[in-house]
Design a protein around this motif. Structure first.
Motif, PDB file in Angstrom:
ATOM      1  N   GLU A   1      17.630  28.260   4.468  1.00 35.49           N
ATOM      2  CA  GLU A   1      18.571  29.371   4.633  1.00 35.49           C
ATOM      3  C   GLU A   1      19.971  28.886   5.008  1.00 35.49           C
ATOM      4  O   GLU A   1      20.743  29.613   5.653  1.00 35.49           O
ATOM      5  CB  GLU A   1      18.064  30.378   5.673  1.00 35.49           C
ATOM      6  CG  GLU A   1      16.742  31.010   5.299  1.00 35.49           C
ATOM      7  CD  GLU A   1      16.258  32.017   6.326  1.00 35.49           C
ATOM      8  OE1 GLU A   1      17.001  32.288   7.295  1.00 35.49           O
ATOM      9  OE2 GLU A   1      15.145  32.520   6.168  1.00 35.49           O
TER      10      GLU A   1
ATOM     11  N   ARG B   1      23.471  28.492   4.027  1.00 37.45           N
ATOM     12  CA  ARG B   1      24.382  28.985   2.993  1.00 37.45           C
ATOM     13  C   ARG B   1      25.345  27.901   2.540  1.00 37.45           C
ATOM     14  O   ARG B   1      25.703  27.833   1.359  1.00 37.45           O
ATOM     15  CB  ARG B   1      25.145  30.201   3.523  1.00 37.45           C
ATOM     16  CG  ARG B   1      24.255  31.416   3.750  1.00 37.45           C
ATOM     17  CD  ARG B   1      24.912  32.445   4.627  1.00 37.45           C
ATOM     18  NE  ARG B   1      25.146  31.910   5.966  1.00 37.45           N
ATOM     19  CZ  ARG B   1      25.880  32.536   6.884  1.00 37.45           C
ATOM     20  NH1 ARG B   1      26.438  33.700   6.618  1.00 37.45           N
ATOM     21  NH2 ARG B   1      26.058  31.998   8.075  1.00 37.45           N
TER      22      ARG B   1
ATOM     23  N   LYS C   1      23.906  36.800   6.195  1.00 44.18           N
ATOM     24  CA  LYS C   1      23.821  36.781   7.663  1.00 44.18           C
ATOM     25  C   LYS C   1      25.164  37.269   8.197  1.00 44.18           C
ATOM     26  O   LYS C   1      26.030  36.476   8.566  1.00 44.18           O
ATOM     27  CB  LYS C   1      23.517  35.374   8.170  1.00 44.18           C
ATOM     28  CG  LYS C   1      22.191  34.806   7.692  1.00 44.18           C
ATOM     29  CD  LYS C   1      22.000  33.385   8.231  1.00 44.18           C
ATOM     30  CE  LYS C   1      20.713  32.765   7.743  1.00 44.18           C
ATOM     31  NZ  LYS C   1      20.551  31.371   8.214  1.00 44.18           N
ATOM     32  N   GLN C   2      25.315  38.590   8.222  1.00 45.94           N
ATOM     33  CA  GLN C   2      26.613  39.179   8.543  1.00 45.94           C
ATOM     34  C   GLN C   2      27.113  38.774   9.924  1.00 45.94           C
ATOM     35  O   GLN C   2      28.282  38.420  10.101  1.00 45.94           O
ATOM     36  CB  GLN C   2      26.512  40.703   8.454  1.00 45.94           C
ATOM     37  CG  GLN C   2      27.865  41.413   8.447  1.00 45.94           C
ATOM     38  CD  GLN C   2      28.646  41.176   7.185  1.00 45.94           C
ATOM     39  OE1 GLN C   2      28.113  41.259   6.096  1.00 45.94           O
ATOM     40  NE2 GLN C   2      29.919  40.856   7.318  1.00 45.94           N
ATOM     41  N   ASP C   3      26.227  38.801  10.914  1.00 40.45           N
ATOM     42  CA  ASP C   3      26.650  38.447  12.270  1.00 40.45           C
ATOM     43  C   ASP C   3      27.096  36.990  12.352  1.00 40.45           C
ATOM     44  O   ASP C   3      28.098  36.666  13.005  1.00 40.45           O
ATOM     45  CB  ASP C   3      25.511  38.696  13.261  1.00 40.45           C
ATOM     46  CG  ASP C   3      25.302  40.175  13.535  1.00 40.45           C
ATOM     47  OD1 ASP C   3      26.175  40.976  13.141  1.00 40.45           O
ATOM     48  OD2 ASP C   3      24.276  40.534  14.137  1.00 40.45           O
ATOM     49  N   SER C   4      26.351  36.108  11.709  1.00 41.23           N
ATOM     50  CA  SER C   4      26.705  34.692  11.701  1.00 41.23           C
ATOM     51  C   SER C   4      28.061  34.481  11.033  1.00 41.23           C
ATOM     52  O   SER C   4      28.899  33.711  11.516  1.00 41.23           O
ATOM     53  CB  SER C   4      25.626  33.882  10.992  1.00 41.23           C
ATOM     54  OG  SER C   4      26.005  32.531  10.867  1.00 41.23           O
ATOM     55  N   SER C   5      28.278  35.167   9.918  1.00 40.97           N
ATOM     56  CA  SER C   5      29.549  35.037   9.195  1.00 40.97           C
ATOM     57  C   SER C   5      30.707  35.561  10.031  1.00 40.97           C
ATOM     58  O   SER C   5      31.767  34.927  10.117  1.00 40.97           O
ATOM     59  CB  SER C   5      29.474  35.804   7.868  1.00 40.97           C
ATOM     60  OG  SER C   5      28.441  35.294   7.048  1.00 40.97           O
TER      61      SER C   5
END
Length: 581
Positions: A195, A197, A245-249
């Motif tokens: 996972e 990116r 992974k919106q929060d990670s981004s």
């Protein structure tokens, strides 16, 4: 003839130990059992390579090409910057070792051997990771797949950078094509399951670059639209990866925003070696202090790297350092672009991965980078030749560097080993037995800032609060985050210095606004200082605060805050009515 055969065998053994050790070696003899052993192998063999370089060049003329000079210029600037930095640690040795390995690979024309070793290393790593994912091999981390590393980032970085060497497997047989396809499928599958990116994007860009002509041929008469379609497709895919992974981004966007504020303060020369680890969290605290309602506050956490190697270079070495870095990349591509060698594509993978992660944390990546640049430099023009006398002087300098480097490496290994031995009695609660060894290690410190934090925590546990403060204030110069500030605040609190304790709890709270403990302790401090209004204000903040990760401890803190508010309401409700009302 016999001498040449022996040299070839020794070179093969040297290469196997170097590459395999830099990616596979783990050891529980060290606190950081994944990273430290691999870095030790990297440095040890680099210092041996330095002596081999001396044997090869002494009494001969040395030619310097354009890319070699550019790389040397970058590192000379880095060392010049280091001389004016208050912080010097073991990373300086890694840089010297990188240069030694770079020149070592330049001298030896065994690229087919090295290419095969890299491909085999990555295939084995990918298979090992897949076995972890299938629960056939034990994995002692919280992640489903990490290989021999501490997290998926290192696993994916090494596979993505080794992927081009699998695309270019060169075996003169009919099975070569099937080997390439099988190796590629194994590595791609492992990276996707990790996972990562950055890893997925890196292998996509590498594959597009490698198969560019084949993909372009599919468009035929519509070739003029090819680049536009390709560019838009990559952007769409990048947007898709961002949304996974919106929060990670969003967290990385926050880190990049705060890092840009660091660059603004010292744009030209940067803040110096290791300044990101020591100063970033303070900048993050200031950011949230000025923007208390920022939507990213719930995502804030301890940060030790900006998740972008170019940002890190700019923060620590300024725009001059970034420019020199880009000069190296430009020269490498200019003279190697027409040749789709695995070295060029691997460099491209590193460039892409470095935009979104921290690949240079891992020894194997440094090793491949040194090798790829060395191979690419062979195609750049020679700009000057060093005379025999100058080469002899250079040989003496290299020997001195190797001797000094060996001393610091042995000292570093000894330190890390001794530190690891102290962790067992601590885990058993026998802290009194480690105080004297900790003091000895502190007097012979190797520059690892995590040791200072650990030592400060041990002294805090032993209620030696003043000594703990001294160590933690030293730690702040090298490494400063939420946990350091919480320990400092606790030391001051136990020394009855409530003002200083409040200051550090407030700083910790601004560093990570989603945390509850700093607010809880500030509420207690205000009660002890006789400031009930401030304590009530903090209690209200606690009860209305969004919870990032629920836990029994947070539930108790919220209940305490609610009880305090209810008690205050009860006091006011029991007051006699105002006669004038």
């Amino acid at each position: 003839m016999i001498k040449n055969n022996i040299e070839q065998i020794l070179y093969i053994i040297f290469s196997l130990l170097l590459f395999f050790g830099s990616i596979f070696l783990n050891s529980s003899l060290f606190v950081d059992k994944e990273i430290s052993p691999q870095r030790i192998v990297f440095c040890m063999f680099a210092l041996i390579a330095g002596l081999i370089i001396v044997k090869s060049i002494i009494g001969k003329k040395c030619k310097f090409d354009l890319l070699s000079v550019a790389i040397l210029t970058f590192f000379v600037y880095m060392f010049f910057n280091l001389c004016f930095s208050p912080i010097i640690d073991i990373t300086a040795l890694y840089s010297i070792c990188f240069l030694l390995l770079f020149y070592f690979f330049k001298l030896y024309n065994k690229s087919h051997l090295i290419n095969s070793i890299i491909a085999i290393s990555c295939i084995i790593t990918a298979i090992y990771g897949l076995l972890q994912y299938a629960h056939i091999v034990n994995n002692y981390t919280e992640f489903p797949i990490v290989g021999q590393f501490d997290n998926p980032a290192g696993f994916a970085a090494c596979l993505a950078i080794g992927f081009p060497f699998c695309l270019t497997i060169n075996i003169k047989s009919k099975v070569s094509k099937y080997l390439k396809i099988s190796a590629s499928i194994i590595i791609i599958t492992a990276i996707v399951l990790s996972e990562s990116r950055a890893g997925i994007l890196s292998i996509l860009i590498a594959a597009i670059f490698f198969y560019y002509k084949d993909i372009k041929g599919l468009f035929r008469q519509k070739s003029k639209y090819f680049l536009s379609v390709l560019f838009i497709s990559v952007l769409v895919f990048l947007g898709f990866l961002f949304s996974l992974k919106q929060d990670s981004s969003n967290g990385r966007l926050l880190i990049w925003k705060v890092s840009s504020n660091m660059i603004k303060d010292n744009p030209v020369f940067g803040k110096g070696n290791c300044s990101f680890r020591s100063k970033y969290m303070t900048y993050q605290a200031n950011f949230f202090k000025e923007n208390p309602e920022n939507k990213f506050s719930i995502l804030a956490d301890n940060v030790a790297h900006p998740f972008n190697e170019y940002l890190l270079v700019t923060v620590e070495y300024g725009l001059i350092g970034l420019l020199l870095c880009f000069v190296v990349i430009f020269i490498g591509f200019k003279y190697n672009l027409k040749d789709k060698s695995p070295h060029l594509i691997a460099l491209l993978s590193i460039i892409v991965f470095a935009c979104f992660s921290y690949p240079l944390r891992y020894a194997f990546v440094w090793l491949i980078l040194a090798y790829c640049l060395a191979e690419m430099s062979k195609k750049t023009p020679i700009i000057f030749t060093m005379k025999k006398l100058t080469t002899s002087i250079l040989s003496v300098i290299i020997i001195l560097i190797c001797a000094l480097g060996s001393y610091f490496l042995v000292k570093d290994v000894s330190f890390e080993y001794r530190w690891k031995k102290l962790t067992k009695p601590i885990s058993l609660g026998r802290i009194e037995k480690v105080l004297s060894p900790y003091k000895y290690l502190h007097n012979n410190w190797n520059g690892n800032p995590l040791f200072l934090y650990n030592y400060g925590a041990v002294l805090n546990h032993r209620k030696e609060y003043t000594s703990s403060l001294d160590i933690l204030h030293q730690c702040e110069n090298y490494f400063n985050d939420y946990d350091v500030q919480m320990l400092l605040a606790d030391n001051y609190y136990n020394l009855d210095n409530l003002d200083e304790s409040e200051k550090h709890y407030m700083l910790a709270s601004n560093m990570c606004p989603n945390r509850f403990y700093p607010l809880y302790w500030r509420m207690k401090i205000y009660d002890e200082k006789g400031q009930p209004e401030k304590a009530m204000e903090i209690a209200r903040i606690i009860t209305m605060k969004e919870i990032k990760i629920p836990s029994p401890a947070i539930t108790k803190i919220i209940m305490d805050a609610k009880n305090r508010i209810n008690a205050e309401k009860s006091i006011y409700s029991n007051l006699p009515p105002n006669k004038n009302s």
